[in-house]
Design a protein around this motif. Structure first.
Motif, mmCIF file in Angstrom:
data_model
loop_
_atom_site.group_PDB
_atom_site.id
_atom_site.type_symbol
_atom_site.label_atom_id
_atom_site.label_comp_id
_atom_site.label_asym_id
_atom_site.label_seq_id
_atom_site.Cartn_x
_atom_site.Cartn_y
_atom_site.Cartn_z
ATOM 1 N N ASP A 211 0.702 -1.377 0.101
ATOM 2 C CA ASP A 211 0.035 -0.093 0.130
ATOM 3 C C ASP A 211 0.848 1.273 -0.121
ATOM 4 O O ASP A 211 1.678 1.708 0.989
ATOM 5 N N THR A 212 0.771 2.026 -1.172
ATOM 6 C CA THR A 212 1.529 3.324 -1.361
ATOM 7 C C THR A 212 1.105 4.166 -2.558
ATOM 8 O O THR A 212 0.480 3.517 -3.236
ATOM 9 N N GLY A 213 0.991 5.503 -2.323
ATOM 10 C CA GLY A 213 1.108 6.394 -3.541
ATOM 11 C C GLY A 213 2.401 6.132 -4.133
ATOM 12 O O GLY A 213 3.225 5.720 -3.842
ATOM 13 N N GLU A 214 2.428 7.012 -5.286
ATOM 14 C CA GLU A 214 3.624 6.845 -6.160
ATOM 15 C C GLU A 214 4.727 7.586 -5.190
ATOM 16 O O GLU A 214 4.568 8.642 -4.979
ATOM 17 N N CYS A 215 5.883 6.951 -5.147
ATOM 18 C CA CYS A 215 6.995 7.572 -4.630
ATOM 19 C C CYS A 215 8.343 7.128 -4.761
ATOM 20 O O CYS A 215 8.396 6.173 -5.540
ATOM 21 N N GLU A 216 9.273 7.965 -4.532
ATOM 22 C CA GLU A 216 10.801 7.611 -5.130
ATOM 23 C C GLU A 216 11.158 6.316 -4.353
ATOM 24 O O GLU A 216 11.895 5.562 -4.772
ATOM 25 N N GLN A 217 10.734 6.065 -3.304
ATOM 26 C CA GLN A 217 11.295 4.729 -2.363
ATOM 27 C C GLN A 217 10.740 3.606 -3.157
ATOM 28 O O GLN A 217 11.163 2.543 -2.995
ATOM 29 N N ALA A 218 9.610 3.720 -3.674
ATOM 30 C CA ALA A 218 8.936 2.512 -4.460
ATOM 31 C C ALA A 218 9.831 2.034 -5.726
ATOM 32 O O ALA A 218 10.347 0.838 -5.942
ATOM 33 N N VAL A 219 10.486 3.135 -6.272
ATOM 34 C CA VAL A 219 11.334 2.937 -7.655
ATOM 35 C C VAL A 219 12.611 2.410 -6.943
ATOM 36 O O VAL A 219 13.406 1.628 -7.398
ATOM 37 N N GLU A 220 12.984 2.863 -5.681
ATOM 38 C CA GLU A 220 14.308 2.572 -5.262
ATOM 39 C C GLU A 220 14.213 1.002 -4.784
ATOM 40 O O GLU A 220 15.182 0.265 -5.250
ATOM 41 N N LEU A 221 13.376 0.674 -4.321
ATOM 42 C CA LEU A 221 13.189 -0.629 -3.724
ATOM 43 C C LEU A 221 13.016 -1.530 -4.891
ATOM 44 O O LEU A 221 13.581 -2.615 -4.960
ATOM 45 N N ALA A 222 12.528 -1.302 -5.974
ATOM 46 C CA ALA A 222 12.333 -2.135 -7.128
ATOM 47 C C ALA A 222 13.361 -1.926 -8.133
ATOM 48 O O ALA A 222 13.500 -2.811 -9.207
ATOM 49 N N GLN A 223 14.443 -1.204 -7.741
ATOM 50 C CA GLN A 223 15.481 -0.874 -9.027
ATOM 51 C C GLN A 223 16.215 -2.180 -9.535
ATOM 52 O O GLN A 223 16.726 -3.035 -8.473
ATOM 53 N N GLY A 224 16.018 -2.612 -10.602
ATOM 54 C CA GLY A 224 16.884 -3.679 -11.172
ATOM 55 C C GLY A 224 16.314 -5.201 -10.734
ATOM 56 O O GLY A 224 16.944 -6.142 -10.848
ATOM 57 N N ALA A 225 14.987 -4.944 -10.094
ATOM 58 C CA ALA A 225 14.623 -6.401 -9.528
ATOM 59 C C ALA A 225 14.123 -7.395 -10.645
ATOM 60 O O ALA A 225 13.783 -6.947 -11.646
ATOM 61 N N ASP A 226 14.632 -8.385 -10.407
ATOM 62 C CA ASP A 226 14.296 -9.718 -11.062
ATOM 63 C C ASP A 226 12.742 -9.815 -11.160
ATOM 64 O O ASP A 226 12.020 -10.119 -12.095
ATOM 65 N N MET A 227 12.173 -9.718 -9.987
ATOM 66 C CA MET A 227 10.523 -9.749 -9.755
ATOM 67 C C MET A 227 10.127 -8.596 -8.805
ATOM 68 O O MET A 227 10.674 -8.589 -7.594
ATOM 69 N N LEU A 228 9.269 -7.753 -9.184
ATOM 70 C CA LEU A 228 8.483 -6.911 -8.563
ATOM 71 C C LEU A 228 7.081 -7.299 -8.268
ATOM 72 O O LEU A 228 6.246 -7.292 -9.172
ATOM 73 N N VAL A 229 6.596 -7.534 -7.012
ATOM 74 C CA VAL A 229 5.447 -7.702 -6.397
ATOM 75 C C VAL A 229 4.645 -6.514 -5.874
ATOM 76 O O VAL A 229 5.376 -5.761 -5.048
ATOM 77 N N ILE A 230 3.987 -5.758 -6.760
ATOM 78 C CA ILE A 230 3.496 -4.489 -6.126
ATOM 79 C C ILE A 230 1.865 -4.415 -6.301
ATOM 80 O O ILE A 230 1.027 -5.222 -7.268
ATOM 81 N N GLU A 231 1.279 -3.591 -5.309
ATOM 82 C CA GLU A 231 -0.224 -3.362 -5.201
ATOM 83 C C GLU A 231 -0.684 -2.697 -6.523
ATOM 84 O O GLU A 231 0.016 -1.624 -7.069
ATOM 85 N N SER A 232 -1.848 -2.934 -7.122
ATOM 86 C CA SER A 232 -2.291 -2.398 -8.112
ATOM 87 C C SER A 232 -4.022 -2.272 -7.915
ATOM 88 O O SER A 232 -4.551 -2.998 -8.429
ATOM 89 N N THR A 233 -4.211 -1.736 -6.674
ATOM 90 C CA THR A 233 -5.579 -1.612 -6.210
ATOM 91 C C THR A 233 -6.744 -1.272 -7.286
ATOM 92 O O THR A 233 -7.820 -1.810 -7.359
ATOM 93 N N TYR A 234 -6.401 -0.200 -7.963
ATOM 94 C CA TYR A 234 -7.359 0.491 -9.087
ATOM 95 C C TYR A 234 -7.125 0.602 -10.468
ATOM 96 O O TYR A 234 -5.898 0.250 -10.741
ATOM 97 N N LEU A 235 -8.214 0.725 -11.127
ATOM 98 C CA LEU A 235 -7.977 1.030 -12.616
ATOM 99 C C LEU A 235 -7.992 2.323 -12.974
ATOM 100 O O LEU A 235 -8.164 3.387 -11.701
#
Length: 309
Positions: A211-235
Motif C-alpha cells: 500500500d503506497t502512493g507513487e513515491c521515489e522509495q518504491a522505485v528505489e526498492l524495485a531498482q533492477g529487481a528480477d521480480m517486483l510484486v506490487i499493489e495495483s488496487t485500482y484502474l
C-alpha cells in the motif's frame, strides 16, 4: 540453482471475495521461506498450497492494516504448535509496535521462543542470520499509516567461462578453489585470478511494494529487481480513489516498474469492486507503461523468479 518462486496465498485488498483471499505471499528462496503480509485465512491458504509452518524462516509485514496483518496471530500460533525449531525473524514497522504486541499475543496459547522481532524504522536494512543468503532492505512508503516495502538481494557473484578455464589450464578441484578464494596457484607455478576466467554475475533481487502512493522509495526498492510484486488496487477510472487512500493504479504500478528496470512485474491487491471480466484491464493498463512481462496474480499461483541474468 535452488528453487526460487512466489507462492501467492491471497490477492484481494481490504475485502476478500469468493475468488480472492486477503493478502499473503510466500517467497521460496532455496532453503529459506519468507512470508509477506499474512492476512486473514493465511493458514488455510498455506495448507491448500502445500506449505507448512516449518517452511517459514522470515515474516515481513508492510503495515498494520488488517488485510496485511490479521493472519499474524494464527501463523505465529501455528509455528508454536508445530514446534518449529529454527528462528523466525519478523520485520514490521516499529511505529506500529503496539499493534505488533497485540497481534503477537492476541490469544492464549503455548508460546514459542523462536520468534525474533525486528522493528524497522527510517531507511535501512534488517539484521539477517548467517543462514540467510540475502540482504533485506526496508524503505518507508507513502500510505495513510506507517508502511514499508522490502527488497531482498543476494550478493553479486561470478559466472565461470569454460573456454577461459581451458585456456588457463584450470580444471578439477582448482575450479572450485578459484571460485572460493579468488585466485589459484597451478602446479606449474602460475597464479590465475578469478577475473581471468569469469565475469561478474549480479545477484537476484526480489522487491515487495504494497500500500503506497507513487513515491521515489518504491522505485528505489524495485531498482533492477528480477521480480517486483506490487499493489495495483485500482484502474484508471478510480485514480482519484487511489490518490485519496494512498494506493496505486495498475498504470502507476507499471510506471514504477518501468522506471526501476524491473524484469517481471506481478500485480496484486485488487479492489473488490472489480468483476472478473475487468481484470484484463489491469494488465493492459500496466503494460501501457511497462514493456516487460506482466502477471496478474491469482490465489494459489506459483510464479518462478526469473533466472539470473
Amino acid at each position: 540453482m535452488s528453487v526460487r518462486e512466489l507462492v501467492v496465498l491471497g490477492t484481494s485488498s481490504a475485502v476478500p471475495t469468493r475468488r480472492r483471499n486477503h493478502n499473503g505471499y510466500f517467497l521460496r528462496w532455496g532453503g529459506q521461506g519468507v512470508l509477506f503480509d499474512p492476512g486473514e485465512g493465511t493458514q488455510r491458504q498455506m495448507r491448500l498450497a502445500g506449505l507448512a509452518a516449518s517452511d517459514i524462516t522470515r515474516i515481513c509485514v508492510t503495515h498494520f492494516h488488517g488485510d496485511h496483518s490479521l493472519g499474524l496471530p494464527g501463523t505465529i500460533q501455528r509455528i508454536a504448535r508445530d514446534q518449529v525449531p529454527h528462528p523466525v525473524r519478523v520485520a514490521y514497522p516499529g511505529a506500529g509496535e503496539q499493534y505488533w504486541r497485540r497481534l503477537r499475543h492476541a490469544t492464549s496459547f503455548r508460546d514459542t521462543g523462536v520468534i525474533v522481532p525486528q522493528p524497522v524504522g527510517g531507511s535501512g536494512g534488517c539484521p539477517v542470520g548467517e543462514d540467510e543468503p540475502f540482504t533485506v532492505t526496508a524503505l518507508p512508503l507513502r500510505h495513510s499509516v506507517p508502511a514499508y516495502g522490502y527488497r531482498l538481494k543476494e550478493p553479486d557473484g561470478w559466472r565461470m567461462l569454460p573456454e577461459r578455464l581451458r585456456e588457463f589450464g584450470v580444471r578439477g578441484p582448482d575450479v572450485s578453489r578459484l571460485q572460493r578464494e579468488g585466485s589459484v596457484e597451478l602446479a606449474d607455478g602460475r597464479v590465475v585470478e578469478l577475473a581471468h576466467c569469469a565475469v561478474p554475475r549480479p545477484g537476484q533481487v526480489f522487491a515487495f511494494v504494497m500500500d503506497t502512493g507513487e513515491c521515489e522509495q518504491a522505485v528505489e526498492l524495485a531498482q533492477g529487481a528480477d521480480m517486483l510484486v506490487i499493489e495495483s488496487t485500482y484502474l484508471d477510472s478510480e485514480e482519484h480513489l487511489a490518490r485519496g487512500y494512498g494506493h496505486l493504479t495498475a498504470r502507476q504500478a507499471g510506471r514504477i516498474a518501468a522506471r526501476a528496470g524491473v524484469r517481471l512485474l506481478v500485480l496484486t491487491h485488487l479492489s473488490e469492486r472489480y468483476e472478473e471480466s475487468e481484470e484484463p484491464n489491469f494488465v493492459s493498463q500496466a503494460g501501457a507503461e511497462f514493456d516487460g512481462p506482466v502477471v496478474l496474480a491469482a490465489d494459489l499461483d506459483r510464479i518462478s523468479v526469473p533466472g539470473r541474468r
